[in-house]
Design an enzyme around this catalytic site. Structure first.
Site, PDB file in Angstrom:
ATOM      1  N   ASP A   1       5.900  10.322   2.593  1.00 15.09           N
ATOM      2  CA  ASP A   1       4.501  10.397   3.034  1.00 15.09           C
ATOM      3  C   ASP A   1       4.352   9.928   4.478  1.00 15.09           C
ATOM      4  OD1 ASP A   1       5.228   7.798   2.020  1.00 15.09           O
ATOM      5  OD2 ASP A   1       3.134   7.220   2.321  1.00 15.09           O
ATOM      6  N   GLU A   2       3.281  10.413   5.093  1.00 12.14           N
ATOM      7  CA  GLU A   2       2.824   9.922   6.400  1.00 12.14           C
ATOM      8  C   GLU A   2       3.927   9.864   7.445  1.00 12.14           C
ATOM      9  OE1 GLU A   2      -1.021   7.272   5.330  1.00 12.14           O
ATOM     10  OE2 GLU A   2       0.860   6.201   5.065  1.00 12.14           O
ATOM     11  N   MET A   3       4.757  10.903   7.512  1.00 12.61           N
ATOM     12  CA  MET A   3       5.776  10.971   8.563  1.00 12.61           C
ATOM     13  C   MET A   3       5.068  11.229   9.893  1.00 12.61           C
ATOM     14  SD  MET A   3       8.724  10.910   9.839  1.00 12.61           S
ATOM     15  CE  MET A   3       8.778  11.151  11.615  1.00 12.61           C
TER      16      MET A   3
END
Ligand SMILES: *[C@@H]1O[C@H](CO)[C@@H](O)[C@H](O)[C@H]1NC(C)=O
Ligand SMILES: *[C@@H]1O[C@H](CO)[C@@H](O)[C@H](O)[C@H]1NC(C)=O
Ligand SMILES: *[C@@H]1O[C@H](CO)[C@@H](O)[C@H](O)[C@H]1NC(C)=O
Ligand SMILES: *[C@@H]1O[C@H](CO)[C@@H](O)[C@H](O)[C@H]1NC(C)=O
Length: 541
Positions: A313-315
């Site tokens: 997530d949230e790269m």
């Protein structure tokens, strides 16, 4: 408070109080079983002469029987002079391997002459024991235990095979004993999956035999899990039919990994304004993948479940365009940042393949356009998932199930605990109109920034009870008044067992003398021999 809001508040209290009085006939069981038929006879139970018997030789069931022998009679022996009674448990299979999709189906058949639970597996028997425990009523005035509503036949099975809670031991460390306490709470709710978000940017709390210095990234040397802790947690989960699925969140949320291996972290100090939470690993250094391979292979041995969550997530893709080494690497290969993310996910697949683990990720790589391996299971948190199921992926739904938010769906709530109804009203099928069979179930997520082991119980329970019923009971079991009538005594029962689950309205919940000893720890500890044999015996036949 303005007068108007006081009036609204008073009106709402009146509504809540009326709701609580909705009559519901029969045994008050949470989650509501698929089918209950009951009569009007009552059997007196005598704790000193009550036995639970089985012909099964399963170690898991033996431990569960011992646990429920206590949970049936939390207020001691009482004053009953009733004759002896035996609850017989029949389990069709001797195989007590725990993994995704194991049958939890059970039947309870009880008359004044005979008490029985029938199940395909020991895990069905454990769910049946939980329902049976909720049928036993203790009367404080007469000090008698009774089993009302006989004869009763309950035929029950879960709507979804994946029903869980996510906890986060990285934003705040959670002691191993507390994680086992949470496993108790899950089992009481017939939830079968503890999703353990082990590491994050802020801390790396889990020991490694391969790289003992990984815990340099922990908050403190005391805030770490030993390998023995991890094995005990996994074995403990098995005794309750709770799979422990670990999440090692990569490539983002990994700043803490840099304490041991500084060169595997991307170099983009200007990206985050000092917020280290989302710092990602670098894909441009092969050491990154050597470290991941070694650690995941080691941890995959402790976590016996066949699913392994790698986050995703949230790269912050912009970070990779600010690190000169990564820019040079991407330029040489002619890659965009999404292609670099694709490469990262492909390397993870290559690491997990020999471990024979199925990869779980959050929805982000899919949304970014990464082509994930078709076996990947996608956990949905911030995205519509019609596209995801249409693309053929299996899905775990966490959208609308964020317990760290007071209000998960956008409605204003003035009473914190009442948000249980937002969870209860959110169906995994909401917003989806085809490929529903791709939805394996759901998880309520308790992110750890603002909770520690002193406060997490009361944030999670009783609100997550709404999720446990939504994921177990029939799709049309949506009557909030009916649920409240059952959940009120159930949340009291949880408190009596040492889970600090709050009340939902004004009432009195009698607590047993020893409830405090279970407030932050599990009810039973396992011996080293039990742990060893529980883990060894989980190999697939
Ligand atoms: C449990 O029972 C339901 C209803 O009879 C059935 O559809 C389901 O296949 C059973 N589950 C397993 C794992 O056997
Ligand atoms: C941690 O251990 C690894 C291998 O054992 C080593 O390569 C690395 O330099 C160590 N890190 C630190 C900060 O000492
Ligand atoms: C990194 O590993 C990949 C896959 O094993 C390999 O193809 C590549 O040559 C390696 N790169 C370097 C710089 O060693
Ligand atoms: C749900 O549907 C089933 C089958 O149609 C029905 O028997 C049952 O009464 C319904 N339950 C509720 C709570 O409406």
């Amino acid at each position: 408070m303005k007068l108007l809001s006081i009036l609204v508040a008073v009106a709402l209290i009146a509504i809540v109080a009326t709701e609580a009085q909705t009559p519901v006939a029969g045994p008050l069981i949470v989650p509501q079983p698929q089918s209950v038929n009951f009569g009007d006879q009552t059997l007196q139970l005598n704790p000193d002469k009550f036995q639970i018997e089985t012909s099964s030789s399963s170690q898991v069931l033996a431990i569960a029987i011992k646990r429920y022998q206590q949970l049936f009679f939390l207020f001691g022996a009482g004053k009953s002079s009733a004759p002896a009674a035996t609850l017989n448990i029949k389990v069709a299979s001797e195989d007590d391997t725990l993994d995704f999709g194991v049958s939890e189906n059970y039947t309870i058949s009880a008359t004044t002459d005979s008490l029985a639970i029938m199940a395909d597996t020991v895990y069905g028997a454990i769910r049946g024991l939980e329902s049976f425990s909720q049928m036993i009523i203790y009367d404080f005035a007469s000090q008698q235990y009774t089993l009302p509503f006989l004869p009763v036949v309950i035929v029950d099975f879960p709507r979804f095979p994946w029903r869980g809670i996510m906890i986060d031991s990285a934003r705040h460390f959670l002691p191993a004993a507390f994680i086992m306490h949470t496993i108790d709470a899950l089992a009481y709710n017939k939830m079968n999956t503890l999703h353990w978000h082990v590491t994050d940017g802020q801390s790396y709390p889990i020991s490694s035999a391969t790289f003992p210095n990984m815990t340099l990234g922990a908050w403190d040397p005391a805030a770490t899990f030993s390998i023995a802790d991890v094995q005990e947690i996994v074995a403990y989960g098995k005794t309750q039919g709770v799979r422990v699925v670990p999440e090692f969140d990569v490539p983002s949320h990994t700043y803490s990994w840099g304490a041991a291996f500084p060169s595997i972290i991307s170099n983009c100090p200007d990206s985050f304004n000092g917020n280290i939470g989302q710092y990602p690993l670098t894909p441009a250094n092969n050491l990154t993948f050597e470290v991941l391979d070694a650690l995941f292979t080691e941890y995959g041995g402790y976590f016996i479940d066949s699913y392994f969550h790698t986050g995703g997530d949230e790269m912050p893709l912009a970070c990779w365009t600010q690190d000169p080494a990564i820019v040079e690497w991407m330029t040489d290969l002619g890659w965009t940042t999404v292609e670099a993310e694709q490469y990262f996910e492909d390397r993870l697949d290559a690491i997990l393949a020999p471990m024979k683990k199925t990869k779980l990720v959050w929805n982000d790589p899919f949304v970014n356009g990464v082509q994930l391996d078709p076996t990947t299971v996608i956990q949905v948190w911030d995205s519509s998932f019609q596209d995801i199921v249409n693309a053929g992926f299996n899905v775990i739904v966490s959208y609308n199930y964020y317990l760290d938010q007071q209000d998960p769906t956008g409605t204003v709530q003035w009473m914190f605990e009442n948000t249980w109804t937002n969870f209860y009203d959110s169906d995994p099928f909401d917003g989806i109109n085809s490929n529903l069979d791709k939805i394996l179930g759901g998880e309520a997520c308790m992110w750890g920034e603002q909770v520690d082991q002193l406060s997490i119980d009361v944030r999670v329970w009783p609100r997550a009870i709404g999720v446990s019923e939504r994921l177990w009971s029939a799709q049309n079991q949506t009557d909030v008044n009916n649920a409240l009538t059952r959940i009120s005594p159930f949340t009291c029962r949880l408190s009596q067992r040492g889970i600090a689950s709050g009340p939902l309205s004004a009432d009195f919940c009698m607590l047993p003398d020893d409830f405090e000893s279970y407030l932050r720890g599990p009810r039973d500890r396992l011996t080293p021999d039990q742990i060893k044999s529980l883990l060894v015996n989980n190999k697939k036949q």
